[in-house]
Design a protein around this motif. Structure first.
Motif, PDB file in Angstrom:
ATOM      1  N   ALA A 172       0.830  -1.201   0.000  1.00  0.00           N
ATOM      2  CA  ALA A 172       0.000   0.000   0.000  1.00  0.00           C
ATOM      3  C   ALA A 172       0.869   1.257   0.000  1.00  0.00           C
ATOM      4  O   ALA A 172       0.577   2.221  -0.719  1.00  0.00           O
ATOM      5  N   ILE A 173       1.944   1.242   0.783  1.00  0.00           N
ATOM      6  CA  ILE A 173       2.862   2.386   0.818  1.00  0.00           C
ATOM      7  C   ILE A 173       3.513   2.567  -0.543  1.00  0.00           C
ATOM      8  O   ILE A 173       3.628   3.697  -1.052  1.00  0.00           O
ATOM      9  N   TYR A 174       3.932   1.481  -1.164  1.00  0.00           N
ATOM     10  CA  TYR A 174       4.563   1.517  -2.484  1.00  0.00           C
ATOM     11  C   TYR A 174       3.611   2.119  -3.519  1.00  0.00           C
ATOM     12  O   TYR A 174       3.990   2.987  -4.301  1.00  0.00           O
ATOM     13  N   VAL A 175       2.367   1.683  -3.503  1.00  0.00           N
ATOM     14  CA  VAL A 175       1.382   2.170  -4.466  1.00  0.00           C
ATOM     15  C   VAL A 175       1.126   3.662  -4.240  1.00  0.00           C
ATOM     16  O   VAL A 175       1.018   4.431  -5.196  1.00  0.00           O
ATOM     17  N   GLN A 176       1.047   4.075  -2.977  1.00  0.00           N
ATOM     18  CA  GLN A 176       0.833   5.494  -2.682  1.00  0.00           C
ATOM     19  C   GLN A 176       1.982   6.343  -3.210  1.00  0.00           C
ATOM     20  O   GLN A 176       1.760   7.411  -3.781  1.00  0.00           O
TER      21      GLN A 176
END
Length: 63
Positions: free
Chosen positions: A52-56
């Motif tokens: 999720a952090i990567y996608v953000q």
């Protein structure tokens, strides 16, 4: 069960290619690989959070 209709005179390789595509879309192989090893719920949660952090970060850099 996967059904691939084969027309008269159709190439066997083309029919196999259709079958492989349909089989891949079902996700059977992915599920088997996932079930081969047990991952703790905490590990899954951590991986999900990292994704999720990567996608953000990706979405923020695009803007």
């Amino acid at each position: 069960m996967i059904i691939v209709p084969v027309k008269d005179g159709e190439n066997i390789e083309r029919s196999l290619k259709k079958f492989k595509r349909k089989f891949e879309r079902t996700g059977v192989i992915k599920e088997l690989r996932k079930r081969q090893q047990f991952d703790k719920p905490s590990v899954l949660k951590r991986l999900k959070m990292q994704h999720a952090i990567y996608v953000q970060k990706l979405r923020n850099t695009e803007e």
